[in-house]
Design an enzyme around this catalytic site. Sequence first.
Site, PDB file in Angstrom:
ATOM      1  N   ASP A 200     -15.015  -2.092  14.225  1.00 52.52           N
ATOM      2  CA  ASP A 200     -15.387  -0.875  13.511  1.00 52.52           C
ATOM      3  C   ASP A 200     -14.787   0.327  14.231  1.00 52.52           C
ATOM      4  O   ASP A 200     -14.777   0.385  15.464  1.00 52.52           O
ATOM      5  CB  ASP A 200     -16.909  -0.728  13.441  1.00 52.52           C
ATOM      6  N   SER A 201     -14.278   1.295  13.467  1.00 55.10           N
ATOM      7  CA  SER A 201     -13.750   2.544  14.025  1.00 55.10           C
ATOM      8  C   SER A 201     -12.627   2.265  15.021  1.00 55.10           C
ATOM      9  O   SER A 201     -11.603   1.699  14.648  1.00 55.10           O
ATOM     10  CB  SER A 201     -14.897   3.348  14.643  1.00 55.10           C
ATOM     11  N   ALA A 202     -12.827   2.608  16.302  1.00 62.25           N
ATOM     12  CA  ALA A 202     -11.804   2.302  17.305  1.00 62.25           C
ATOM     13  C   ALA A 202     -11.564   0.800  17.390  1.00 62.25           C
ATOM     14  O   ALA A 202     -10.435   0.343  17.609  1.00 62.25           O
ATOM     15  CB  ALA A 202     -12.220   2.838  18.671  1.00 62.25           C
TER      16      ALA A 202
END
Length: 357
Positions: A200-202
């Site tokens: 998720d995200s990074a």
Amino acid sequence: MAAFNQSLQQMLEKGQGTAVRTLDKLPGFFQENIAKALGYPFIFPELDPLIKCMMAAQLKQGRVGFIGSDYQKSRKQFDLQMQSIRHKPTALKQVEDLRLPLQSGTVFARHYHPAPHKKLPMIVFYHGGGFVVGSLDTHDEVCRLLAVHAKVQVLSIDYPLAPEASPAQLIQSCEDALAWVFQNSRQLKILKSRIAVAGDSAGGNIAAVIAQRTAQKAYRPHAQLLIYPVVDFKSRHPSFFAYKDGLVLTSGDIDNVTAFYADQHQVALDDPLISPTYGKLKGLAPAYIITAGHDVLHDEGEIYSHKLRQNGVQLHYQEYPDQTHGFINLTPVSYRAKKYSIELYRNFRKFWDKKAA
């Protein structure tokens, strides 16, 4: 009713998970009123009203974004924030902490297995946190839900964080972890060597970068699950300007992450090592991409999905319009976030099975 209102507001302002869980059971109009009472100044008509309340409470406490210029302080605050909403963890038959002896150095990992005596596919998971914060613990519930509802093993990687680690070091460590899983697939009882990367995200960025770097290698992943991923450090799209304030991820966070991860290590913003949207996109593993409607990263995730499709990558794209960045971490306090998370994990497994057939 007014006394209950005030009591709930005070609990929210203290950041108590029990208050959010109580509020989550109330009707949307009540949540909207609480957000107004807390003075939430932003107008996002379609945003989940529970998230409005949480953001309003944070603003009341003087907290904006989650990655400040003092990254050590940000790590502690993020850990405390995730602890404050923690609830009874999703039950799993096996959860085991491991040390992975990698070529690039030892890293810790956590292995989740819903059925230890069965062969199951494996997801190598990279947690979010802007490359700067986050840990095995902050994403423990995420991985538990993923293992149970996708019916897979999950190996969550405690990779080295920036700014102490450069992008090259961080990515190499994550790639080595994937290679280790491939090399130990028999001992791990991985079904037909079916291994995917996710984050998720990074962590979505890391999974996308790893999928590109390993496309021609024996240990390449067979699928990738990218949840509101960072894929473009260089460009600024309309969603960046529309949602840069008043939500979980702010423009200030993006600036600090860019400084810690790219600038400090003299990596160009369009280098595929940190911005996979500029990388080689042909011949990649099937990708399942999720975006949140109210997120600075929304447009770059959607654009990346279009680019992959144009390059012949099998792809499923889905947006959750009423959510913001980080919603998969809100499952201990939000019924809606939990419902969406379970749905996307189940659907990812169906997508992966179909592409593997």
